[in-house]
Design an enzyme around this catalytic site. Structure first.
Site, PDB file in Angstrom:
ATOM      1  N   GLN A 228       0.931  -1.456   0.059  1.00 52.59           N
ATOM      2  CA  GLN A 228       0.060  -0.062   0.242  1.00 52.59           C
ATOM      3  C   GLN A 228       1.049   1.331   0.159  1.00 52.59           C
ATOM      4  O   GLN A 228       2.095   1.172   0.031  1.00 52.59           O
ATOM      5  CB  GLN A 228      -0.786  -0.123   1.240  1.00 52.59           C
ATOM      6  CG  GLN A 228      -0.407  -0.132   2.444  1.00 52.59           C
ATOM      7  CD  GLN A 228      -1.839  -0.663   3.341  1.00 52.59           C
ATOM      8  OE1 GLN A 228      -2.936  -0.420   3.945  1.00 52.59           O
ATOM      9  NE2 GLN A 228      -0.900  -0.821   4.787  1.00 52.59           N
TER      10      GLN A 228
ATOM     11  N   ASP B   8      -8.767  -3.928  13.667  1.00 55.81           N
ATOM     12  CA  ASP B   8      -7.877  -2.477  13.293  1.00 55.81           C
ATOM     13  C   ASP B   8      -8.132  -2.712  11.776  1.00 55.81           C
ATOM     14  O   ASP B   8      -6.981  -1.654  11.399  1.00 55.81           O
ATOM     15  CB  ASP B   8      -6.766  -2.099  13.897  1.00 55.81           C
ATOM     16  CG  ASP B   8      -7.183  -0.263  13.598  1.00 55.81           C
ATOM     17  OD1 ASP B   8      -8.151  -0.171  13.225  1.00 55.81           O
ATOM     18  OD2 ASP B   8      -5.360  -0.324  14.570  1.00 55.81           O
TER      19      ASP B   8
ATOM     20  N   ASP C 104      -0.901 -12.086   7.631  1.00 51.47           N
ATOM     21  CA  ASP C 104      -1.782 -11.547   6.846  1.00 51.47           C
ATOM     22  C   ASP C 104      -2.502 -12.162   7.591  1.00 51.47           C
ATOM     23  O   ASP C 104      -2.237 -13.048   8.112  1.00 51.47           O
ATOM     24  CB  ASP C 104      -1.831 -12.476   5.387  1.00 51.47           C
ATOM     25  CG  ASP C 104      -3.239 -12.931   5.002  1.00 51.47           C
ATOM     26  OD1 ASP C 104      -4.742 -11.580   5.223  1.00 51.47           O
ATOM     27  OD2 ASP C 104      -3.970 -13.212   3.936  1.00 51.47           O
ATOM     28  N   GLY C 105      -3.312 -11.788   8.211  1.00 51.45           N
ATOM     29  CA  GLY C 105      -4.774 -11.540   9.230  1.00 51.45           C
ATOM     30  C   GLY C 105      -4.971 -12.942   8.946  1.00 51.45           C
ATOM     31  O   GLY C 105      -5.596 -13.208   9.595  1.00 51.45           O
TER      32      GLY C 105
ATOM     33  N   GLU D  13      -0.058  -8.028  11.061  1.00 51.48           N
ATOM     34  CA  GLU D  13      -0.396  -6.520  10.791  1.00 51.48           C
ATOM     35  C   GLU D  13       0.386  -7.034   9.592  1.00 51.48           C
ATOM     36  O   GLU D  13       1.659  -7.547   9.653  1.00 51.48           O
ATOM     37  CB  GLU D  13       0.712  -5.434  11.479  1.00 51.48           C
ATOM     38  CG  GLU D  13       1.286  -4.087  10.558  1.00 51.48           C
ATOM     39  CD  GLU D  13       0.200  -3.557   9.535  1.00 51.48           C
ATOM     40  OE1 GLU D  13      -1.338  -2.819  10.359  1.00 51.48           O
ATOM     41  OE2 GLU D  13      -0.213  -3.785   8.681  1.00 51.48           O
TER      42      GLU D  13
ATOM     43  N   TYR E 118     -13.088  12.022  10.239  1.00 55.26           N
ATOM     44  CA  TYR E 118     -14.381  11.031   9.698  1.00 55.26           C
ATOM     45  C   TYR E 118     -14.880  11.365   8.449  1.00 55.26           C
ATOM     46  O   TYR E 118     -15.786  12.228   9.262  1.00 55.26           O
ATOM     47  CB  TYR E 118     -14.277   9.924  10.240  1.00 55.26           C
ATOM     48  CG  TYR E 118     -12.847   8.698  10.899  1.00 55.26           C
ATOM     49  CD1 TYR E 118     -11.687   9.061  10.085  1.00 55.26           C
ATOM     50  CD2 TYR E 118     -13.178   7.539  11.919  1.00 55.26           C
ATOM     51  CE1 TYR E 118     -11.062   8.378  10.644  1.00 55.26           C
ATOM     52  CE2 TYR E 118     -11.713   7.049  12.179  1.00 55.26           C
ATOM     53  CZ  TYR E 118     -10.833   7.016  11.441  1.00 55.26           C
ATOM     54  OH  TYR E 118      -9.576   6.967  12.376  1.00 55.26           O
TER      55      TYR E 118
ATOM     56  N   ASP F  79      -0.392   0.760  13.631  1.00 59.83           N
ATOM     57  CA  ASP F  79       0.015   2.027  14.182  1.00 59.83           C
ATOM     58  C   ASP F  79       0.725   2.092  15.057  1.00 59.83           C
ATOM     59  O   ASP F  79       1.484   2.663  16.667  1.00 59.83           O
ATOM     60  CB  ASP F  79      -0.844   3.335  14.314  1.00 59.83           C
ATOM     61  CG  ASP F  79      -1.882   2.906  14.294  1.00 59.83           C
ATOM     62  OD1 ASP F  79      -2.236   2.926  15.606  1.00 59.83           O
ATOM     63  OD2 ASP F  79      -3.042   2.640  13.246  1.00 59.83           O
TER      64      ASP F  79
ATOM     65  N   TYR G 254     -10.626   6.774  18.329  1.00 59.22           N
ATOM     66  CA  TYR G 254     -11.056   6.045  17.927  1.00 59.22           C
ATOM     67  C   TYR G 254     -10.355   4.476  19.154  1.00 59.22           C
ATOM     68  O   TYR G 254     -10.894   3.441  18.295  1.00 59.22           O
ATOM     69  CB  TYR G 254     -10.611   6.353  16.472  1.00 59.22           C
ATOM     70  CG  TYR G 254     -10.894   4.876  15.243  1.00 59.22           C
ATOM     71  CD1 TYR G 254     -11.457   4.156  14.940  1.00 59.22           C
ATOM     72  CD2 TYR G 254      -9.282   3.880  15.758  1.00 59.22           C
ATOM     73  CE1 TYR G 254     -11.255   3.233  14.740  1.00 59.22           C
ATOM     74  CE2 TYR G 254      -9.146   3.421  14.574  1.00 59.22           C
ATOM     75  CZ  TYR G 254     -10.169   2.213  13.797  1.00 59.22           C
ATOM     76  OH  TYR G 254     -10.244   1.358  13.863  1.00 59.22           O
ATOM     77  N   GLN G 255      -8.896   4.884  19.216  1.00 61.56           N
ATOM     78  CA  GLN G 255      -8.069   3.652  19.833  1.00 61.56           C
ATOM     79  C   GLN G 255      -8.793   3.517  21.125  1.00 61.56           C
ATOM     80  O   GLN G 255      -8.826   2.179  21.137  1.00 61.56           O
ATOM     81  CB  GLN G 255      -6.650   4.818  19.521  1.00 61.56           C
ATOM     82  CG  GLN G 255      -6.069   4.991  18.859  1.00 61.56           C
ATOM     83  CD  GLN G 255      -5.056   4.499  17.311  1.00 61.56           C
ATOM     84  OE1 GLN G 255      -5.726   3.243  17.517  1.00 61.56           O
ATOM     85  NE2 GLN G 255      -4.753   5.028  16.683  1.00 61.56           N
TER      86      GLN G 255
END
Lengths: 324, 324
Positions: free
Chosen positions: A65, A190, A171-172, A140, A260, A120, A95-96
């Site tokens: 990405q 997340d 990969d989750g 992650e 957002y 993050d 959010y967190q």
């Protein structure tokens, strides 16, 4: 994407962000608004939020990405992931904190938590406040995200410093398949559907089944959901789908996140079959026994009152009325 | 206005909105974003919300102010008053319902209410749901606002059709001076400081004293307040000032309004000395005895749960933490 989404992209060229130097030396993002960044997600056609760019801090591309970071005039640093606004320093804590504590404060004595995505480190930072936790796993896919956050956002990436944290780069979806049944007390997703690699698959039924399988009986999932203001949002459908998969209580919460779209974010909380979970009334308050973990102070937004309030829904979401 | 506010105005020319026809026939607002309207209030420098304009519906000027209405792509009709976004059809009901019912549901059996400003009729529409009311007075300085809303927003201006409504065209400050002491059970100020004529004076101490004087003992005031996300917002100061003037309980609530800056609006509720008022726990629920008055159905947003939830404040507002 809808017709309106295409209109934004093609006629105003707000997306994707492309830096170039204008003749007067300002940074430009398309020719539309020199020196400003426009956040215009396709799910929200016909509107956009624009931010004055003080300085471009980072632009990079991993095998997965693109990441773009700028210093905004009034919202601190802002992170754009694959063209989508991921967070701002001004309000990231809402959010967190909410995504983490809505789950972990709803069950007694959580010992093992898994974060999927969240490179993050902000969810880890919040999980770190829970002294009952013995194991904080994170999967992650993109190591670049972790590295860049450690460089530019030490107050968010501080979560990685908790000694209970184990980081799995991968990969989750694959990770969840490999997890033994009933491993975790809580799993926190997340990864917005619109954000990052594999996100589409993350949201699908088979993936959620693997999440449910990895949770102990009465274990909980917390995941962001679309804003109630999105015209395509149908709460009843989401809740019905999740009930089928998780078989325990399912609830929707919402709160304010100014950067957002529509200024709010939604959360879906799901419990697997087992000891009943009442998400609206937290039984494991973090404000009762302050423990800041690797953070520097108490939560800025979350408290037990705000937890309960987040589940109080407008009448138009209760099926008794319509917002249109 | 701040430096940043000036930067927006002068370098990007987002304000004031000026229509002109571009070469391709689209409506333009400045040369910055052809076919889009930018809402960039000076109190929120460095950011703006932009909306795609489908059609300009009205542009007019009274002796007091300018009114501009357009059909947006996805938020319905949007009204701009003196350069400030006043409401959108998509979410106006949140503000109108909350501002009205946070006051009227907090006291038993309200009989007389005064609305200052509110020429759109939305607060009247909501007050109309309260069957205990015998007298609904409104003092609006600008008849153009009433006339234009009746023409373009019949579902909002419907409030004027309630037979209990008396309309006074005039200055709210002068009107309050003429009101006998202890006349009203509730007064609702529907005039943002940034909006409309006399707004600055509306917010000042002497005016609030005249509001307190016009309220019966234990009567209540409801007024919009700045968003908690504004960097200049200091809740403790506002509450302390209001306590000095009203001498009863004072409380702050907040909720979601996507088209307002930062996506939230705040409310200040004040009670005069007298029978105690607990704003957080409504004793006069409208959901218990449905009465729609002149409206077509039940409230879309407000219910007793949402009422209480609106008073649950983030930790950074409780003095225990800082959002920065």
């Amino acid at each position: 994407m809808s017709e309106h989404g295409n209109t934004i992209v093609s006629s105003v060229s707000l997306l994707p962000p492309e830096t170039e130097n204008s003749s007067n030396g300002d940074v430009c993002f398309s020719s539309a608004i020199p020196g400003w960044y426009a956040d215009a997600p396709p799910l929200w056609p016909g509107e956009a939020h624009v931010y004055k760019v003080e300085k471009v801090l980072f632009r990079g591309k991993s095998e997965y990405q693109e990441l773009f970071i700028f210093e905004s005039a009034t919202s601190g640093k802002i992170v754009i992931l694959n063209g989508y606004l991921q967070l701002s320093e001004k309000d990231e804590f809402v959010y967190q904190e909410m995504l983490t504590h809505l789950a972990l404060c709803s069950i007694p004595n959580p010992k093992k938590v898994l974060v999927v995505g969240g490179g993050d480190g902000g969810i880890l930072r919040e999980a770190s406040r829970h002294s009952s936790l013995e194991q904080i796993d994170i999967c992650e896919i993109d190591k670049m995200v972790i590295d860049v956050y450690k460089q530019f956002f030490p107050d968010i990436a501080v979560g990685f410093e908790d000694p209970r944290v184990s980081v799995y780069i991968g990969d989750g979806v694959e990770f969840l398949k490999s997890v033994p049944e009933a491993t975790y007390d809580a799993i926190i997703l997340d990864a917005f559907q619109e954000m990052g690699p594999g996100a589409q698959e993350l949201a699908d039924k088979h993936f959620l089944e693997s999440v449910a399988r990895a949770l102990r009986p009465g274990g909980v999932l917390s995941t962001p959901a679309e804003s109630m203001w999105n015209k395509n949002f149908i709460l009843e459908d989401i809740i019905a789908d999740c009930r089928k998969i998780f078989k325990g209580s399912v609830n929707y919460a919402w709160t304010t996140v100014p950067v957002y779209s529509s200024g709010v974010v939604g959360f879906i909380l799901c419990a697997t079959e087992g000891p009943p979970v009442d998400f609206k009334h937290p039984i494991n308050p973090i404000d009762a026994v302050p423990n800041h973990g690797v953070t520097k102070g108490p939560p800025k937004f979350y408290n037990s009152e705000v937890h309960t309030a987040a589940f109080c829904l407008p009448s138009f979401l209760k099926g008794g009325s319509s917002k249109n």
